[in-house]
Design an enzyme around this catalytic site. Structure first.
Site, PDB file in Angstrom:
ATOM      1  N   HIS A 110      18.690 -11.723 -12.788  1.00 35.39           N
ATOM      2  CA  HIS A 110      19.290 -10.401 -12.519  1.00 35.39           C
ATOM      3  C   HIS A 110      18.284  -9.270 -12.744  1.00 35.39           C
ATOM      4  CE1 HIS A 110      23.284 -12.445 -13.017  1.00 35.39           C
ATOM      5  NE2 HIS A 110      22.590 -13.143 -13.889  1.00 35.39           N
TER       6      HIS A 110
ATOM      7  N   SER B 117      -1.829   8.836  -1.980  1.00 31.95           N
ATOM      8  CA  SER B 117      -0.896   9.810  -1.433  1.00 31.95           C
ATOM      9  C   SER B 117      -1.678  11.044  -1.056  1.00 31.95           C
ATOM     10  CB  SER B 117       0.159  10.156  -2.489  1.00 31.95           C
ATOM     11  OG  SER B 117       0.709  11.425  -2.211  1.00 31.95           O
TER      12      SER B 117
ATOM     13  N   LYS C  33      -1.279   8.729  -7.330  1.00 32.69           N
ATOM     14  CA  LYS C  33      -0.559   7.603  -6.746  1.00 32.69           C
ATOM     15  C   LYS C  33      -1.440   6.564  -6.075  1.00 32.69           C
ATOM     16  CE  LYS C  33       3.526   7.573  -5.472  1.00 32.69           C
ATOM     17  NZ  LYS C  33       4.752   7.658  -4.686  1.00 32.69           N
TER      18      LYS C  33
ATOM     19  N   GLU D  73       4.780  -3.443   0.979  1.00 28.81           N
ATOM     20  CA  GLU D  73       5.992  -2.852   1.564  1.00 28.81           C
ATOM     21  C   GLU D  73       6.135  -3.220   3.038  1.00 28.81           C
ATOM     22  OE1 GLU D  73       6.666   1.444  -0.071  1.00 28.81           O
ATOM     23  OE2 GLU D  73       4.539   1.017  -0.216  1.00 28.81           O
TER      24      GLU D  73
END
Ligand code: ARG
Length: 466
Positions: free
Chosen positions: A162, A283, A289, A296
């Site tokens: 979980h 970024s 970042k 992704e």
């Protein structure tokens, strides 16, 4: 090539004028099935050799045909071939060009053959080649995981259910879970190759042919185990395409789960891994970042691959035997899924190979979240003979106390623990240590470093033979 004449040279006897523009647009597949040119020429060469061998065409005509086909192969590979939409598909583009090159002998190539068995054999050859490519790519990815697993056989990290900390495991063990998944994909690839390894060439339009062809000869020449056994099924079967898409969808789904883990692991909050600059981007506005774009995109592209499977299943589900033009829609799905999967596998192999594993962060997280609570319960069972349910209860009270004191289980004092159960002794602390916890899980397939190393050895040997 003169397109206006070409429009009706194949069925000019029946159609007085060329197809309307819309008909041409919906009917033509040359925009994508040109990818099958090499398979189409291979199939035609094998077919013509068989026709000559069986005396159906003359050796002289066969020589002309072979020479013409090889010229066309070269023209296509050199980018000199002029593909025509009027000629609909790759089969008719090549045949029309053959007629230009060698004259009437070209017309003999299509004896005892139809585009229905022609496209079936071309596409099978293509899918089979692609499956071999996927097998190699999977072996590369599995190999990368085996390396990381060996390197991190005793690196502890939290194991999750979980996505909540469950029990400590080793990173090596986690890597080996992916070895299992991708090895199943590899075995699915092998199974599918074995099942599709039959040549449909010679089924002709649907019923077979009255010409004395030798289907075993063409099957052999094209590298198939044997010819298919039912002409109707031969031209209507697209199982090999569906199986390819099924394999691709399952494999993509595995890659997506891995991608998701990499996305989570590379957040500053987790900090378990750091992706190399090659597989991440910055970024444009936030200088701190580092985004896991490649992971992704692997996760996202899975949607495309899975969609192609559903798409082709839906195309096929209502089709009566045998061939229907609907089946022309099989190719773009397979081509795009193949290209996408190849890229996903390459990107993921690269990421796994060169990501930096933060051993300290994994270790720190492994000990948090009362991850060794089960070890305490097991100790109570083993040492004090408590029934597991009671041990679970006692441990629950210890966790509650630790939570209240805002410390880990191992930081509770012996007095604290004895207040919960008087039988608890000093050596309980050894099982509360994360390293000991993983070491103790030495059951077959368990997370103990020795067991992980054993599984790495097993898979290395198996992979060498795969
Ligand atoms: N372009 C067609 C396809 O991909 C080739 C087979 C055409 N056969 C036919 N009977 N129209 O399916």
């Amino acid at each position: 090539m003169d397109d206006s004449k070409a429009s009706n040279q194949m069925w000019g006897g029946r159609f007085a004028s060329g197809p309307a523009a819309i008909m041409e647009a919906i009917n033509a597949s040359i925009g994508f099935d040109r990818k099958l040119y090499a398979q189409d020429i291979r199939g035609s060469l094998a077919h013509s050799e068989m026709l000559a061998k069986t005396g159906i065409i003359s050796a002289a005509d066969q020589e002309k045909i072979a020479h013409g086909l090889n010229t066309i192969l070269k023209e296509i590979e050199d980018g000199r071939f002029k593909f025509s939409t009027r000629l609909e598909d790759i089969h008719m583009n090549i045949e029309a060009r053959l007629a230009e090159l060698i004259g009437p002998a070209a017309g003999r190539l299509h004896t005892a053959r139809s585009r229905n068995d022609q496209v079936a054999v071309d596409f099978r050859l293509w899918v089979k080649d692609e499956l071999f490519r996927v097998a190699e790519a999977l072996k590369g990815l599995i190999g990368a995981f085996l390396e990381r697993a060996e390197e991190h056989a005793s690196t502890v990290m939290p194991g999750f259910t979980h996505l909540q900390t469950a029990q400590p495991v080793t990173f090596g063990h986690h890597c080996m879970a992916y070895v299992e998944m991708f090895s199943r994909d590899l075995s699915r690839v092998r199974d599918a190759i074995g099942r599709m390894d039959e040549s449909p060439l010679g089924a002709a339009a649907l019923a077979g042919t009255g010409f004395p062809i030798d289907r075993h000869m063409t099957a052999r020449a094209l590298g198939f185990r044997e010819p298919t056994r039912n002409s109707l099924d031969s031209v209507s079967d697209r199982d090999y395409a569906l199986e390819f898409l099924g394999i691709a969808a399952i494999c993509a789904t595995h890659l997506s789960r891995l991608a998701e883990e990499i996305v989570i692991w590379s957040t500053p909050q987790f900090g378990f891994v750091r992706l190399s600059d090659q597989f991440s981007t910055g970024s444009s506005i936030m200088p701190q970042k580092k985004n896991p774009d490649a992971a992704e995109l692997v996760r996202a592209k899975t949607g495309r691959v899975n969609g192609h499977l559903v798409g082709l299943l839906t195309v096929m589900k209502g089709l009566p035997l045998t061939y229907s033009k609907d089946m022309q829609e099989d190719k773009e799905a397979v081509f795009d899924a193949a290209e996408t999967l190849d890229l996903m596998l390459a990107a993921m192999t690269g990421m796994v190979r060169d990501m930096t594993v933060n051993v300290a962060a994994m270790k720190k997280a492994a000990g948090s979240g009362y991850s060794t609570a089960t070890d305490l319960a097991d100790w109570l069972v083993r040492r004090l003979g408590l029934p597991f349910r009671e041990a679970h209860h006692v441990t629950g009270r210890a966790v509650a106390l630790a939570e209240q004191k805002k410390v880990g289980l191992e930081k509770l004092s012996l007095e604290d623990l004895r207040a919960i159960h008087p039988g608890i002794e000093d050596d309980v602390f050894s099982v509360l240590a994360v390293q000991n916890s993983v070491k103790s899980r030495s059951s077959f397939g368990g997370t103990a470093p020795a067991e992980v190393r054993k599984q790495v050895r097993y898979w290395k040997k198996r992979l060498a033979k795969a």
